[in-house]
Scaffold this active site. Structure first.
Site, PDB file in Angstrom:
ATOM      1  N   TYR A 125      31.983  61.856  54.591  1.00 37.61           N
ATOM      2  CA  TYR A 125      33.343  62.042  55.087  1.00 37.61           C
ATOM      3  C   TYR A 125      33.906  63.380  54.602  1.00 37.61           C
ATOM      4  O   TYR A 125      33.824  63.705  53.421  1.00 37.61           O
ATOM      5  CB  TYR A 125      34.257  60.916  54.593  1.00 37.61           C
ATOM      6  CG  TYR A 125      34.055  59.614  55.324  1.00 37.61           C
ATOM      7  CD1 TYR A 125      34.277  59.522  56.694  1.00 37.61           C
ATOM      8  CD2 TYR A 125      33.650  58.477  54.636  1.00 37.61           C
ATOM      9  CE1 TYR A 125      34.097  58.319  57.364  1.00 37.61           C
ATOM     10  CE2 TYR A 125      33.473  57.271  55.289  1.00 37.61           C
ATOM     11  CZ  TYR A 125      33.704  57.197  56.663  1.00 37.61           C
ATOM     12  OH  TYR A 125      33.522  56.016  57.307  1.00 37.61           O
TER      13      TYR A 125
ATOM     14  N   LYS B  90      41.335  38.464  29.047  1.00 37.56           N
ATOM     15  CA  LYS B  90      42.272  38.608  30.171  1.00 37.56           C
ATOM     16  C   LYS B  90      41.583  39.313  31.353  1.00 37.56           C
ATOM     17  O   LYS B  90      40.489  39.874  31.185  1.00 37.56           O
ATOM     18  CB  LYS B  90      43.503  39.401  29.709  1.00 37.56           C
ATOM     19  CG  LYS B  90      43.193  40.830  29.309  1.00 37.56           C
ATOM     20  CD  LYS B  90      44.391  41.477  28.622  1.00 37.56           C
ATOM     21  CE  LYS B  90      44.103  42.933  28.319  1.00 37.56           C
ATOM     22  NZ  LYS B  90      45.133  43.532  27.448  1.00 37.56           N
TER      23      LYS B  90
HETATM   24  C1  PLP Z   1      44.549  44.057  26.337  1.00 41.24           C
HETATM   25  C2  PLP Z   1      45.162  43.837  25.021  1.00 41.24           C
HETATM   26  C3  PLP Z   1      44.384  43.849  23.870  1.00 41.24           C
HETATM   27  C4  PLP Z   1      42.915  44.221  23.872  1.00 41.24           C
HETATM   28  O1  PLP Z   1      42.749  45.609  24.020  1.00 41.24           O
HETATM   29  P1  PLP Z   1      41.286  46.258  23.970  1.00 41.24           P
HETATM   30  O2  PLP Z   1      41.500  47.715  23.982  1.00 41.24           O
HETATM   31  O3  PLP Z   1      40.570  45.794  25.190  1.00 41.24           O
HETATM   32  O4  PLP Z   1      40.648  45.749  22.738  1.00 41.24           O
HETATM   33  C5  PLP Z   1      44.996  43.535  22.681  1.00 41.24           C
HETATM   34  N1  PLP Z   1      46.314  43.233  22.629  1.00 41.24           N
HETATM   35  C6  PLP Z   1      47.096  43.225  23.716  1.00 41.24           C
HETATM   36  C7  PLP Z   1      48.538  42.894  23.594  1.00 41.24           C
HETATM   37  C8  PLP Z   1      46.558  43.548  24.952  1.00 41.24           C
HETATM   38  O5  PLP Z   1      47.333  43.566  26.033  1.00 41.24           O
END
Ligand code: PLP
Length: 362
Positions: free
Chosen positions: A257, A35
């Site tokens: 800054y 994702k």
């Molecule tokens: C993002 C996500 C994962 C993966 O999590 P990681 O910590 O990156 O392994 C697994 N399950 C769900 C539902 C998620 O949203």
């Protein structure tokens, strides 16, 4: 010499990490979570690198499933938040995407969907304590029966839940979530999936049938004080740029800054061509380590849009044009994240469009 900030994606590291996850999780099967554009590493790039070895991909949204199918990937793909609107169901059926079902509204859409070709595979998502997505545990058996009675669905209905703080290895919250899920799903014949990356590392009893690993795939850890490398994983991204100026600044002068850092003596201050406009975090405080050639030096002053300033007292050999590494195998992104008050995922996800992505077979 290019001034462009470059993110190098190490394809060999991705493959190494998936193989290591598989070995650790076995006999559980692995969903490779890609994702958010594969945590900023590039969805198509990562999927191509892992295609031969990945049995299943997981994405947050339908659009990512579409991109994976368009790129020719044929394995199972789970959409972790399922359909967002009624029309998504037919699209998921057409694309052979597994849909997580977490809400009453989605049950109505399913019941009213015109059956398409092929049976939609669904995962029933249960809220075991995180209180983000999922049916309450006492609804698990009822919703499972409801889904099982729907025509047009694959008869194998998966069960899943997500942990809120599995990176706390002896934490009570995760223990409670595991117990809650077990109780809610007792007696239901179904494949189960609970574990994210941290749970694969710290909660072996939660691995069950499928694990869902994102972070570890990219060599990233969210465990306090640990990098992915500490668990035998390899970072899949190196973010690098160049030194474009070295200035000699007098004792007492303030840098950048708002002048948040004052030179304690006459000293060389380097300027590197990277900033929050590239995705380097503006919240990175003075003292955040940066690699200049073979030295590690502290960032000083505010991160600006295009530039950062560096204390070069420990790198007297540095010259304009020198390679500067913000994170990578020699400097864990987890360390930078800690100095910036965030987690590694946030940083790799934050690369902007002006960063040049290149691939490295290692
Ligand atoms: C993002 C996500 C994962 C993966 O999590 P990681 O910590 O990156 O392994 C697994 N399950 C769900 C539902 C998620 O949203």
């Amino acid at each position: 010499m290019s001034r462009t900030t470059t993110a190098t994606i190490h394809l060999g590291a991705l493959r190494h990490n998936l193989a290591r996850i598989k070995a650790m999780a076995a006999p559980a099967r692995v969903m490779a979570v890609v994702k958010a554009d594969a945590y900023g590493h590039g969805l198509e790039r990562v999927a191509r690198a892992l295609d031969a070895e990945a049995e299943c991909f997981a994405v947050a949204a339908l659009g990512d499933g579409l991109r994976l199918r368009a790129a020719g990937h044929r394995q199972r793909i789970v959409v972790l938040s399922g359909p967002d609107q009624p029309g998504d169901i037919a699209e998921m059926q057409r694309l052979r995407l597994d849909a997580a079902i977490h809400h009453e509204a989605q049950l109505h859409w399913l019941a009213e969907a015109v059956p398409g070709r092929g049976r939609l595979r669904v995962w029933l998502k249960i809220d075991s304590g995180m209180h983000r997505l999922g049916f309450p545990p006492e609804r698990a058996a009822g919703v499972h029966a409801c889904l099982a009675a729907m025509p047009g669905l694959d008869p194998e209905i998966g069960l899943l839940s997500h942990f809120a703080e599995s990176e706390v290895f002896d934490g009570e919250a995760t223990r409670r979530q595991i117990a809650c899920f077990e109780q809610a799903t007792r007696g239901l014949a179904a494949p189960r999936s609970l574990s994210n990356s941290a749970a694969v590392l710290g909660w072996p009893e939660a691995r069950v049938d499928w694990v869902r690993t994102g972070g570890l795939l990219y060599g990233l850890s969210v465990v306090e004080g640990k990098s992915g490398a500490d668990f035998g994983f390899r970072p899949a991204m190196t973010l690098a740029t160049r030194l474009i100026a070295i200035n000699h600044v007098r004792k007492g002068e303030r840098i950048g800054y708002n002048g948040t850092w004052t030179c304690p003596e006459d000293m060389p201050v380097g300027v590197a061509a990277v900033g929050y406009g590239d995705g380097y975090p503006r919240s990175a405080a003075s003292g955040t380590p940066v690699r200049v050639g073979d030295a590690t030096v502290p960032l000083v002053g505010r991160v600006s849009m295009d530039l950062i300033t560096l204390d070069l007292r420990e790198a007297p050999q540095a010259r304009v044009g020198e390679r500067v590494v913000l994170w990578g195998p020699q400097l864990p992104v987890e360390t930078v994240a800690r100095h910036a008050g965030t987690i590694s995922y946030d940083l790799t996800c934050g690369m902007t469009r002006r960063v040049l992505f290149v691939e490295d077979e290692n």
